[in-house]
Motif scaffolding. Structure first.
Motif, PDB file in Angstrom:
ATOM      1  N   PHE A   1      43.018  20.490  35.832  1.00 28.84           N
ATOM      2  CA  PHE A   1      44.362  20.638  36.368  1.00 28.84           C
ATOM      3  C   PHE A   1      45.338  20.703  35.206  1.00 28.84           C
ATOM      4  O   PHE A   1      45.249  19.910  34.265  1.00 28.84           O
ATOM      5  CB  PHE A   1      44.709  19.452  37.281  1.00 28.84           C
ATOM      6  CG  PHE A   1      43.817  19.343  38.478  1.00 28.84           C
ATOM      7  CD1 PHE A   1      42.627  18.627  38.411  1.00 28.84           C
ATOM      8  CD2 PHE A   1      44.142  19.978  39.664  1.00 28.84           C
ATOM      9  CE1 PHE A   1      41.783  18.539  39.501  1.00 28.84           C
ATOM     10  CE2 PHE A   1      43.307  19.888  40.760  1.00 28.84           C
ATOM     11  CZ  PHE A   1      42.126  19.173  40.685  1.00 28.84           C
ATOM     12  N   ARG A   2      46.267  21.652  35.286  1.00 25.82           N
ATOM     13  CA  ARG A   2      47.258  21.817  34.226  1.00 25.82           C
ATOM     14  C   ARG A   2      48.604  22.163  34.830  1.00 25.82           C
ATOM     15  O   ARG A   2      48.696  22.711  35.927  1.00 25.82           O
ATOM     16  CB  ARG A   2      46.842  22.934  33.257  1.00 25.82           C
ATOM     17  CG  ARG A   2      45.810  22.525  32.242  1.00 25.82           C
ATOM     18  CD  ARG A   2      46.337  21.516  31.251  1.00 25.82           C
ATOM     19  NE  ARG A   2      45.373  21.163  30.233  1.00 25.82           N
ATOM     20  CZ  ARG A   2      44.492  20.193  30.331  1.00 25.82           C
ATOM     21  NH1 ARG A   2      44.438  19.459  31.431  1.00 25.82           N
ATOM     22  NH2 ARG A   2      43.659  19.935  29.354  1.00 25.82           N
ATOM     23  N   LYS A   3      49.620  21.847  34.068  1.00 22.04           N
ATOM     24  CA  LYS A   3      50.964  22.239  34.443  1.00 22.04           C
ATOM     25  C   LYS A   3      51.226  23.656  33.948  1.00 22.04           C
ATOM     26  O   LYS A   3      50.701  24.075  32.897  1.00 22.04           O
ATOM     27  CB  LYS A   3      51.992  21.288  33.816  1.00 22.04           C
ATOM     28  CG  LYS A   3      51.918  19.852  34.317  1.00 22.04           C
ATOM     29  CD  LYS A   3      52.423  19.750  35.729  1.00 22.04           C
ATOM     30  CE  LYS A   3      52.516  18.306  36.184  1.00 22.04           C
ATOM     31  NZ  LYS A   3      52.908  18.198  37.595  1.00 22.04           N
ATOM     32  N   GLU A   4      52.051  24.343  34.678  1.00 24.24           N
ATOM     33  CA  GLU A   4      52.429  25.695  34.290  1.00 24.24           C
ATOM     34  C   GLU A   4      53.070  25.664  32.910  1.00 24.24           C
ATOM     35  O   GLU A   4      53.830  24.752  32.583  1.00 24.24           O
ATOM     36  CB  GLU A   4      53.417  26.244  35.314  1.00 24.24           C
ATOM     37  CG  GLU A   4      53.633  27.742  35.233  1.00 24.24           C
ATOM     38  CD  GLU A   4      54.494  28.242  36.379  1.00 24.24           C
ATOM     39  OE1 GLU A   4      54.300  27.754  37.509  1.00 24.24           O
ATOM     40  OE2 GLU A   4      55.352  29.079  36.126  1.00 24.24           O
ATOM     41  N   GLY A   5      52.727  26.663  32.083  1.00 26.73           N
ATOM     42  CA  GLY A   5      53.288  26.740  30.742  1.00 26.73           C
ATOM     43  C   GLY A   5      52.417  26.150  29.671  1.00 26.73           C
ATOM     44  O   GLY A   5      52.698  26.308  28.478  1.00 26.73           O
ATOM     45  N   GLN A   6      51.342  25.456  30.079  1.00 28.64           N
ATOM     46  CA  GLN A   6      50.423  24.866  29.105  1.00 28.64           C
ATOM     47  C   GLN A   6      49.221  25.761  28.910  1.00 28.64           C
ATOM     48  O   GLN A   6      48.712  26.353  29.866  1.00 28.64           O
ATOM     49  CB  GLN A   6      49.944  23.493  29.598  1.00 28.64           C
ATOM     50  CG  GLN A   6      51.024  22.436  29.660  1.00 28.64           C
ATOM     51  CD  GLN A   6      50.484  21.118  30.190  1.00 28.64           C
ATOM     52  OE1 GLN A   6      49.498  21.083  30.911  1.00 28.64           O
ATOM     53  NE2 GLN A   6      51.147  20.022  29.827  1.00 28.64           N
ATOM     54  N   ASN A   7      48.764  25.846  27.663  1.00 25.30           N
ATOM     55  CA  ASN A   7      47.490  26.509  27.410  1.00 25.30           C
ATOM     56  C   ASN A   7      46.355  25.541  27.743  1.00 25.30           C
ATOM     57  O   ASN A   7      46.509  24.316  27.623  1.00 25.30           O
ATOM     58  CB  ASN A   7      47.372  26.911  25.934  1.00 25.30           C
ATOM     59  CG  ASN A   7      48.326  28.015  25.563  1.00 25.30           C
ATOM     60  OD1 ASN A   7      49.027  28.569  26.411  1.00 25.30           O
ATOM     61  ND2 ASN A   7      48.377  28.328  24.287  1.00 25.30           N
TER      62      ASN A   7
END
Lengths: 113, 116
Positions: A12-18
């Motif tokens: 799971f990642r936040k938008e804008g993160q690689n």
């Protein structure tokens, strides 16, 4: 046991993160591939590599990057430039002999919010 | 531009009967065809393949037929078992120059349900 290991299974990642997805194989295969699967669609090729230190773009390479520094490893980075990164990502490898099938890992489900 | 098409999203059959999954392709350069089986949240598993020099290949309960003139292949599963319930993908590739890049073009998949 020989095989392809993808980790983690869920990410799971936040938008804008690689984010980088791992793929390791101990099959001694020369070629490795990254595919993406979306609901109702077939697998689409992102990148592939036939030998160490060389790789080619597949059909949907935009927003992704790869490296192939070792024969066993083919990590995929999903960059913030990828517009729809949420998907199921599959890594595969193939022996160098002609007409041998691809062998797949068990995939990583990436969710970006 | 969908070069490999599986026009049936789903198929339901009774246990013990025959399952026939179909696949059409448009690129006449394809010379190697494969079928994969996939369970949810897992990677596809190779089932069976066929070279364009053949029109039939059989492996146990699984048989693949290739009709080059119609650009059509099919997978027959006889007899079907509940454990065969999964998504089935057909895939195709072709030689590029003198080397095989191994790139596979996949169809959209057909979900097979085998009812006990």
């Amino acid at each position: 046991d020989g095989g392809i290991t993808q980790s983690p299974k869920y990410l799971f990642r936040k938008e804008g993160q690689n984010v980088t997805l791992s793929c390791e194989q101990n099959l001694n295969h020369d070629a490795m591939y990254w595919y993406r699967q979306d609901p109702g669609q077939g697998l689409r090729l992102i990148y592939y590599s036939q030998i160490v230190n060389d790789f080619q773009k597949g059909d949907i390479a935009e927003g992704y990057s790869v490296s192939r520094e070792k024969k066993e490893s083919f990590p995929l980075t999903v960059t913030s430039a990828q517009k729809n990164p949420t998907a199921f990502y599959l890594c595969a490898s193939m022996a160098s002999s002609y007409n041998s099938p691809l062998h797949f890992g068990n995939g990583t489900r990436l969710t970006v919010t | 531009d969908q070069q490999v098409k599986q026009n049936s999203p789903s198929l339901s059959v009774q246990e013990g009967r025959i399952s026939i999954l179909n696949c059409d392709y448009t690129n006449s350069m394809f010379d190697y065809f494969l079928w994969y089986k996939k369970y949810p949240a897992e990677g596809p598993t190779f089932l069976i393949s066929i070279s364009s020099i053949k029109d039939k290949n059989e492996d146990g309960r699984f048989t693949v037929f290739l009709n080059k003139s119609a650009k059509h292949l099919s997978l027959h599963i006889v007899p079907s078992q509940p454990g065969d319930s999964a998504v089935y993908f057909c895939a195709a590739s072709h030689k590029k120059g003198s080397s095989n890049t191994g790139k596979l073009i996949f169809g959209q998949g057909t979900t097979l349900q085998v009812k006990p």
